[in-house]
Scaffold this active site. Structure first.
Site, PDB file in Angstrom:
ATOM      1  N   LYS A   1       0.835  -1.200   0.000  1.00 43.07           N
ATOM      2  CA  LYS A   1       0.000   0.000   0.000  1.00 43.07           C
ATOM      3  C   LYS A   1       0.872   1.254   0.000  1.00 43.07           C
ATOM      4  O   LYS A   1       0.692   2.152  -0.826  1.00 43.07           O
ATOM      5  CB  LYS A   1      -0.926   0.015   1.222  1.00 43.07           C
ATOM      6  CG  LYS A   1      -1.894   1.200   1.233  1.00 43.07           C
ATOM      7  CD  LYS A   1      -2.602   1.350   2.555  1.00 43.07           C
ATOM      8  CE  LYS A   1      -1.754   2.174   3.514  1.00 43.07           C
ATOM      9  NZ  LYS A   1      -2.481   2.587   4.726  1.00 43.07           N
TER      10      LYS A   1
ATOM     11  N   ASP B   1      -6.389   1.192   0.899  1.00 45.94           N
ATOM     12  CA  ASP B   1      -6.497   1.541   2.319  1.00 45.94           C
ATOM     13  C   ASP B   1      -7.877   1.146   2.831  1.00 45.94           C
ATOM     14  O   ASP B   1      -8.647   0.479   2.132  1.00 45.94           O
ATOM     15  CB  ASP B   1      -6.209   3.025   2.534  1.00 45.94           C
ATOM     16  CG  ASP B   1      -7.338   3.933   2.058  1.00 45.94           C
ATOM     17  OD1 ASP B   1      -8.273   3.451   1.379  1.00 45.94           O
ATOM     18  OD2 ASP B   1      -7.294   5.139   2.370  1.00 45.94           O
TER      19      ASP B   1
END
Length: 250
Positions: A118, A136
């Site tokens: 991420k 997220d």
């Protein structure tokens, strides 16, 4: 796929100024800020990093820092001991392995302490212009609400959703979805009655459907509140967004 792409087109019209909501001036600042954003808000990170980068502007500076001094600066972000260890560790890795420069390859970024896929895609997409999907908590919540995927693991969500869109759209897609999740499609009480993509949403009705009540749930520029960044892009300000206050203000 058609519905997913239409939702993204609609969101692009609602949020033409969508952007990463972490303040940064270079790749080093972005990777550190992204690591610090775990378990806290981008706003809190943005209020904290000016003092950090003023004292430690380069990876070499942060690598040589006294951990206790860094902990004191990072205390407002929560989990400050672990975060201090991570940012000092990644700074040492940058200084020792990459000549003090943040690498622009996924396989190198994920080797840095505290950096997962991420964080790596945030850095690649926003510091290097290389497409990536940022999975997220907001992104995960919305793509499942919209039935783009039933996967629950970030890597599988990334792969499934990535298959619905051209690679060139991945970075801005992430911004559109995350912006919408923060402003309108909230976790506990989505503002369905104020949602511009309500006709396309299979989860419509999970939140407040009365338009007036829904308007009161809106956040950031949609509800007249400051956004996450102390130094937002001009396009955001032109759209009515307000810069966030520095730490300790008001």
């Amino acid at each position: 796929m058609r519905r997913a792409r239409r939702i993204n087109r609609e969101l692009a019209e609602v949020y033409p100024y969508a952007h990463p909501e972490l303040d940064f001036e270079n790749p080093f600042q972005l990777v550190v800020a992204t690591v610090l954003s775990a378990q806290t808000t981008d706003l809190r990170v943005n209020q904290t990093t000016p003092a950090l980068f003023a004292k430690y502007p380069t990876p070499e500076d942060l690598a040589a820092a006294d951990p206790e001094e860094v902990e004191e600066i990072l205390r407002p972000t929560g989990f400050f001991r672990a975060k201090t260890k991570a940012v000092i560790g990644l700074s040492k890795a940058l200084a020792e392995q990459f000549g003090g420069e943040v690498p622009g390859r996924l396989e190198d970024l994920v080797k840095l302490p505290g950096v997962g896929r991420k964080t790596a895609f945030v850095v690649l997409g926003n510091a290097f212009g290389r497409p990536g999907i940022t999975v997220d908590t907001h992104f995960q919540r919305l793509v499942r609400r919209w039935k783009w995927t039933e996967e629950t693991e970030p890597d599988k969500i990334e792969a499934t959703v990535g298959g619905l869109f051209p690679k060139s759209e991945w970075t801005m897609l992430s911004h559109h979805v995350i912006f919408h999740g923060r402003r309108i499609c909230h976790a506990r009480k989505p503002a369905c009655g104020a949602c511009p993509i309500a006709p396309l949403c299979p989860a419509y009705g999970e939140g407040e459907t009365d338009p007036e009540k829904a308007k009161k749930l809106l956040k950031y520029e949609k509800g007249g509140f400051p956004g996450q960044r102390l130094k937002p892009p001009q396009a955001y300000l032109d759209a009515g967004g307000k810069p966030a206050p520095p730490l300790g203000a008001g």
